[in-house]
Scaffold this motif. Sequence first.
Motif, PDB file in Angstrom:
ATOM      1  N   TRP A 296      12.081   7.155  40.647  1.00  0.00           N
ATOM      2  CA  TRP A 296      11.251   7.024  39.455  1.00  0.00           C
ATOM      3  C   TRP A 296      11.459   8.178  38.482  1.00  0.00           C
ATOM      4  O   TRP A 296      11.335   8.005  37.269  1.00  0.00           O
ATOM      5  N   ARG A 297      11.758   9.357  39.002  1.00  0.00           N
ATOM      6  CA  ARG A 297      11.919  10.488  38.082  1.00  0.00           C
ATOM      7  C   ARG A 297      13.170  10.363  37.219  1.00  0.00           C
ATOM      8  O   ARG A 297      13.328  11.082  36.232  1.00  0.00           O
ATOM      9  N   PHE A 298      14.078   9.434  37.582  1.00  0.00           N
ATOM     10  CA  PHE A 298      15.239   9.151  36.744  1.00  0.00           C
ATOM     11  C   PHE A 298      14.986   7.978  35.802  1.00  0.00           C
ATOM     12  O   PHE A 298      15.888   7.556  35.081  1.00  0.00           O
ATOM     13  N   GLY A 299      13.758   7.421  35.833  1.00  0.00           N
ATOM     14  CA  GLY A 299      13.443   6.255  35.030  1.00  0.00           C
ATOM     15  C   GLY A 299      13.885   4.956  35.655  1.00  0.00           C
ATOM     16  O   GLY A 299      13.824   3.901  35.015  1.00  0.00           O
ATOM     17  N   ILE A 300      14.334   5.008  36.913  1.00  0.00           N
ATOM     18  CA  ILE A 300      14.830   3.819  37.618  1.00  0.00           C
ATOM     19  C   ILE A 300      13.739   3.340  38.562  1.00  0.00           C
ATOM     20  O   ILE A 300      13.261   4.103  39.408  1.00  0.00           O
ATOM     21  N   SER A 301      13.340   2.083  38.433  1.00  0.00           N
ATOM     22  CA  SER A 301      12.236   1.570  39.248  1.00  0.00           C
ATOM     23  C   SER A 301      12.659   1.298  40.682  1.00  0.00           C
ATOM     24  O   SER A 301      11.850   1.400  41.605  1.00  0.00           O
ATOM     25  N   ASP A 371      18.107   3.634  29.218  1.00  0.00           N
ATOM     26  CA  ASP A 371      16.945   4.161  29.947  1.00  0.00           C
ATOM     27  C   ASP A 371      15.769   3.179  29.962  1.00  0.00           C
ATOM     28  O   ASP A 371      14.603   3.576  29.958  1.00  0.00           O
ATOM     29  N   LYS A 372      16.083   1.866  29.991  1.00  0.00           N
ATOM     30  CA  LYS A 372      15.055   0.841  30.085  1.00  0.00           C
ATOM     31  C   LYS A 372      15.326  -0.016  31.321  1.00  0.00           C
ATOM     32  O   LYS A 372      16.476  -0.149  31.750  1.00  0.00           O
ATOM     33  N   PRO A 373      14.274  -0.619  31.902  1.00  0.00           N
ATOM     34  CA  PRO A 373      14.496  -1.485  33.074  1.00  0.00           C
ATOM     35  C   PRO A 373      15.500  -2.588  32.759  1.00  0.00           C
ATOM     36  O   PRO A 373      15.426  -3.241  31.713  1.00  0.00           O
ATOM     37  N   GLY A 374      16.448  -2.781  33.656  1.00  0.00           N
ATOM     38  CA  GLY A 374      17.507  -3.752  33.420  1.00  0.00           C
ATOM     39  C   GLY A 374      18.558  -3.266  32.452  1.00  0.00           C
ATOM     40  O   GLY A 374      19.366  -4.064  31.959  1.00  0.00           O
ATOM     41  N   GLY A 375      18.578  -1.957  32.188  1.00  0.00           N
ATOM     42  CA  GLY A 375      19.499  -1.404  31.206  1.00  0.00           C
ATOM     43  C   GLY A 375      20.474  -0.413  31.796  1.00  0.00           C
ATOM     44  O   GLY A 375      20.897  -0.536  32.955  1.00  0.00           O
ATOM     45  N   VAL A 376      20.837   0.598  30.988  1.00  0.00           N
ATOM     46  CA  VAL A 376      21.867   1.576  31.352  1.00  0.00           C
ATOM     47  C   VAL A 376      21.231   2.956  31.464  1.00  0.00           C
ATOM     48  O   VAL A 376      20.423   3.350  30.601  1.00  0.00           O
ATOM     49  N   PHE A 377      21.595   3.688  32.500  1.00  0.00           N
ATOM     50  CA  PHE A 377      21.081   5.032  32.741  1.00  0.00           C
ATOM     51  C   PHE A 377      22.274   5.972  32.902  1.00  0.00           C
ATOM     52  O   PHE A 377      23.100   5.775  33.803  1.00  0.00           O
ATOM     53  N   ILE A 378      22.375   6.963  32.027  1.00  0.00           N
ATOM     54  CA  ILE A 378      23.473   7.931  32.069  1.00  0.00           C
ATOM     55  C   ILE A 378      22.934   9.236  32.646  1.00  0.00           C
ATOM     56  O   ILE A 378      21.978   9.812  32.114  1.00  0.00           O
ATOM     57  N   ARG A 379      23.538   9.709  33.721  1.00  0.00           N
ATOM     58  CA  ARG A 379      23.100  10.945  34.360  1.00  0.00           C
ATOM     59  C   ARG A 379      24.323  11.825  34.649  1.00  0.00           C
ATOM     60  O   ARG A 379      25.384  11.329  35.054  1.00  0.00           O
ATOM     61  N   ARG A 380      24.140  13.138  34.462  1.00  0.00           N
ATOM     62  CA  ARG A 380      25.224  14.087  34.717  1.00  0.00           C
ATOM     63  C   ARG A 380      25.039  14.691  36.103  1.00  0.00           C
ATOM     64  O   ARG A 380      23.946  15.130  36.468  1.00  0.00           O
ATOM     65  N   VAL A 381      26.119  14.712  36.866  1.00  0.00           N
ATOM     66  CA  VAL A 381      26.037  15.149  38.243  1.00  0.00           C
ATOM     67  C   VAL A 381      25.665  16.629  38.344  1.00  0.00           C
ATOM     68  O   VAL A 381      25.023  17.057  39.312  1.00  0.00           O
TER      69      VAL A 381
END
Length: 540
Positions: A296-301, A371-381
Amino acid sequence: MVRDHWGSFVYLRDVETAEFWSAAFQPTCRTGEHYEAIFTQGRAEVRRRDHKIETHSEICVSPEDDVEIRRLTMTNFASQARRIEVTSYAEVVLAPQNADMAHPVFDKLFVRTEVLADRQALLCTRRGRSPTDGTPWMFHAIVAPGATEPPSFETDRARFLGRGRTTANPAAMDAPAGRSLPLSGAAGAPDPIAAARQVVEIVPDRAGVVFLVTGVAETREAALALVDKYHDRHFVDRAFDMAWSHSQIVLRQINVTEAETQMFGRLAGAMLFAHALHRAQPGVIARNSLGPPDLWRFGISGDLPILLLRIGDLQRLDRLHDALRAHAYWRLKGLATDLVILNEDFSGYRATLNDRIVETVAAGPDAGLLDKPGGVFIRRVENLSEEDRVLLQAAARVVLPDTAETLQEQLDHRVPPRRLPPPFRAVRAESGRKAAAPLPPRERIFSNGLGGFTPDGREYVVTLEPGQTTPAPWVNVIAGPHLGTVVSESGGMYTWAVNAHEFRITPWHNDPVTDASGEAFYLRDEETGRFWSTAPLPAP
């Protein structure tokens, strides 16, 4: 994923010989003289040949109405006319998937069915919990141009399948050779199905056509209007033409080819049914100590399947384009997923790769879903801890590294096959099977013909001769404070821990008709190879 034995089925039966098979491999699982399945945009096709009858099944969904159409073309290659009985079968749910999985028998109690013989269709709906609940109406219609006999219908699953039987050998196919028995036409069964039967006579070297239309509407009147509309063959053919045209528009909209959609379809299979071939390595999954709330802290449910793209090379942006187009294609087809892009480039201040990733996403069809449900989430390692990196890999249904040259190469990757033991070989042939010996008589009180109490009242004994079943499963519950199991007289079992509903160790099918089970014990004669189960099911 293993058995693939659910869905909507079509049976075919030769009236004169009583031989029956299915229009596809399921549910009878019988191999024909020829078989092929063809998947293209807008339709699916299955061709097979059995007993000199070639069957061509075409399936599409109309772009303008909420209907699925199955066009069944049967060609007779025999030298005499054939009477083929076409029977459809589909179980009715009309509820969210979670509600159906939690308690299917209870959930079906609120489904109402109605036979419309004059319209050659069935209607199904669900009683709402309140007057304001909007309940959909489902219909199932069968149309056979030129047929001389009226169709028949069935809504009672128990009557169609028969107690202790499955869709592979339903009681509805038990008519003797030379006769076609109509379905009962009863409505209001507590375990509802939508089944229709039509007899078609096909002369040599000619084809007979049957249309099966299943759809939903918001009101009864709208459902009836669709039933009347799709009794016209023109609208059936029009739906297939429109489905093809609509599929081509979709391909142009997201700029993909037919070959690429085939790849995306294969990848979607791994998203729906997780496979070790496309998931993270077992060692990575075993190292994970976090759970869904930590996403959840990444915006991913965590409620949607996750596709994880690991990219660390600026020269591998093609993999990003493939992932974005696959994600957009699935969304257009109704499959909601989360695409997580893990930037593994440690470039520090310049962040060239990250800028290119952001630009590519902003220029693509998912630009408004960042960054929306069912969308795209970009995160840097470099901004993630080791635990977080392991969590994202463990949670993903599919992990795509950027090491392969193409997406096709990744999909074609195969793990080395496991070394299997040599096939079993019988050392002696089994002599003819002897007739089952009658069970020894047992003294019982309050006997009802199938079961009764022992004289001391401490046991209840159910006695069944070969082929005999109880009207419904008779179960025994054995439980302690933390663990329990349910065992039926046919051998159906399921086990739970702590809570029988929330923590099932083995699956609970809750099926009073087939009494399916996720547990079984088998015995095998090591000389003849004959095997059976310790209870009547699954291998009597």
